[in-house]
Enzyme design. Structure first.
Site, PDB file in Angstrom:
ATOM      1  N   ILE A 145       0.847  -1.192   0.000  1.00 17.04           N
ATOM      2  CA  ILE A 145       0.000   0.000   0.000  1.00 17.04           C
ATOM      3  C   ILE A 145       0.881   1.240   0.000  1.00 17.04           C
ATOM      4  O   ILE A 145       1.751   1.393   0.846  1.00 17.04           O
ATOM      5  CB  ILE A 145      -0.951  -0.002   1.219  1.00 17.04           C
ATOM      6  CG1 ILE A 145      -1.853  -1.240   1.164  1.00 17.04           C
ATOM      7  CG2 ILE A 145      -1.790   1.261   1.240  1.00 17.04           C
ATOM      8  CD1 ILE A 145      -2.832  -1.335   2.291  1.00 17.04           C
ATOM      9  N   HIS A 146       0.639   2.111  -0.954  1.00 19.19           N
ATOM     10  CA  HIS A 146       1.435   3.331  -1.064  1.00 19.19           C
ATOM     11  C   HIS A 146       0.886   4.430  -0.166  1.00 19.19           C
ATOM     12  O   HIS A 146      -0.117   4.247   0.507  1.00 19.19           O
ATOM     13  CB  HIS A 146       1.466   3.791  -2.519  1.00 19.19           C
ATOM     14  CG  HIS A 146       2.448   3.036  -3.338  1.00 19.19           C
ATOM     15  ND1 HIS A 146       2.120   1.859  -3.955  1.00 19.19           N
ATOM     16  CD2 HIS A 146       3.742   3.265  -3.617  1.00 19.19           C
ATOM     17  CE1 HIS A 146       3.183   1.406  -4.601  1.00 19.19           C
ATOM     18  NE2 HIS A 146       4.181   2.236  -4.412  1.00 19.19           N
TER      19      HIS A 146
END
Lengths: 205, 207
Positions: free
Chosen positions: A114-115
């Site tokens: 997840i960025h």
């Protein structure tokens, strides 16, 4: 739980220092990686919630509570993030060090990446949160909300606003998000995190 | 300008689901709600700006601005919430969560609500959005330009809007377009957090 936490720390330090890290670096990684801090506080708060419901106040729950009283403010200051204690997070999950994560899904499968600046939560006024599968790649600035399920190996392109169900191995993108492509293997994307990534990232759960 | 205490009371009660609250509950809300802290600092700044016109308040202003400057610095560094004094925010505003929030050169009516990563107005544009009462703006949404949003408009999460919208419209997508009439009264009062109700048996088994 301690085993999970140390596995997370090993993953983060392996990504940061591919040639190995001494004990000092392995201790410092908790301060240097805001993403690891988010992950750690989430795992602690999840454990605290379960223990508290099952056993009430014990020495462990008091200790966890004290640790979380320190952890959550640190989460705000260091990572500008907030996490829900109810989320079940799988092994080998990588959260970005960029921060601004608001994570409240029911579950995040193992091997997910997840960025930064991602919000995962409920639709306003409802109670059902998304379920994120394993080996999912979520790009920066994405919003995922509503009672939806993301299958395994889904790729969410940067800047998507997603509130529909997504079948496994699909690419979604856009605002509002639509299915862009099917049967896409995102292991290359997940590997691109670092040119010398630890193979544990790709092994999945 | 309305009385400072009225505005502050409206903001705190909005956080507590519009119940009459005791002082202790208000303090608890202030400790818990980071957006509320930012909003109160903003209200204090507006009070100081209005005090410029009162001769009697002048001796107090330097210390007030000093306190305000320190508080704003901390709120920007720690929570990344930027509520500029050029924004005119009505009573009973609700800032959900924190991080990347900007409100500048805009006007919000009473009982508005916005979330994390929301940008309202732009620094370079002197006349920004004029937003009506009871407008709900979702997370990651951006609203800019000299536009008007009617009362009760709902801006969906992630929407980008630089066109006017009529009252009670639902705006979705990038570029933002009005999709339908939507009654946002159920989502306005509820205080929505990331916490879920007690978990399912599955999470219990895995824990």
């Amino acid at each position: 739980m301690w085993r999970e936490l140390s596995a997370d720390a090993r993953l983060y330090s392996a990504l940061r220092w591919p040639h190995g890290a001494g004990w000092l670096r392995r201790a410092l990684i908790w301060w240097l990686s805001p993403g690891l801090l988010v992950l750690g506080v989430q795992r602690l708060s999840h454990r605290y919630r379960l223990q508290r419901q099952e056993r009430g106040w014990t020495a462990t729950t008091v200790g966890l509570r004290l640790l979380l009283a320190l952890g959550f403010p640190l989460l705000v200051l260091r990572a500008k993030s907030h996490v829900a204690a109810t989320t079940i997070i799988g092994p080998n999950v990588y959260l970005s060090d960029g921060g601004y994560l608001f994570l409240g899904p029911q579950r995040i499968g193992g091997g997910t990446l997840i960025h930064e600046r991602v919000t995962i939560g409920v639709r306003a006024g409802e109670d059902a949160a998304p379920v994120i599968g394993a080996n999912v790649w979520i790009g920066p600035d994405s919003v995922i909300y509503g009672a939806i399920a993301l299958g395994d190996g889904v790729t969410v392109l940067p800047g998507s606003v997603l509130s529909i169900n997504v079948p496994p191995a699909t690419v979604v993108g856009g605002n509002p998000a639509k299915i862009v492509r099917r049967d896409f293997d995102n292991s290359g994307l997940r590997r691109s995190l670092s040119h010398n990534v630890d193979q544990r990232m790709l092994a999945g759960p | 300008m309305r009385l400072f205490s009225t505005l502050v009371r409206a903001d705190i009660e909005r956080c507590l689901n519009d119940r009459r609250a005791t002082l202790w509950q208000m303090l608890c809300a202030l400790r818990r709600e980071l957006g509320l802290q930012a909003l109160l600092v903003y209200r204090f700044g507006r009070l100081l700006a209005a005090g410029r016109r009162r001769l009697l308040a002048w001796p107090l202003l330097p210390i007030g601005w000093l306190l305000y400057g320190m508080a704003v610095f901390l709120i920007r560094r720690c929570y990344d919430i930027r509520l500029e004094l050029s924004a005119d925010i009505g009573p009973g505003c609700l800032v959900r969560h924190f991080g990347g929030i900007v409100a500048v050169n805009c006007r919000l009516g009473a009982r508005c609500s916005f979330g994390q990563q929301t940008r309202i107005g732009r620094d370079a544009e002197a006349d920004g959005p004029l937003i009506g009462e009871g407008v709900w703006i979702g997370a990651h949404a951006q609203v800019w330009g000299a536009i008007r949003l009617g009362d009760g408009v709902t801006v969906a999460p992630g929407a980008r809007l630089n066109r006017s919208a009529p009252a009670h419209a639902l705006v979705v997508g990038d570029p933002g377009r009005v999709v339908l009439r939507y009654d946002n009264s159920p989502i306005l009062p509820a205080h929505l957090t990331l916490e879920r109700p007690p978990e399912t048996p599955a999470s219990r088994a895995l824990g």
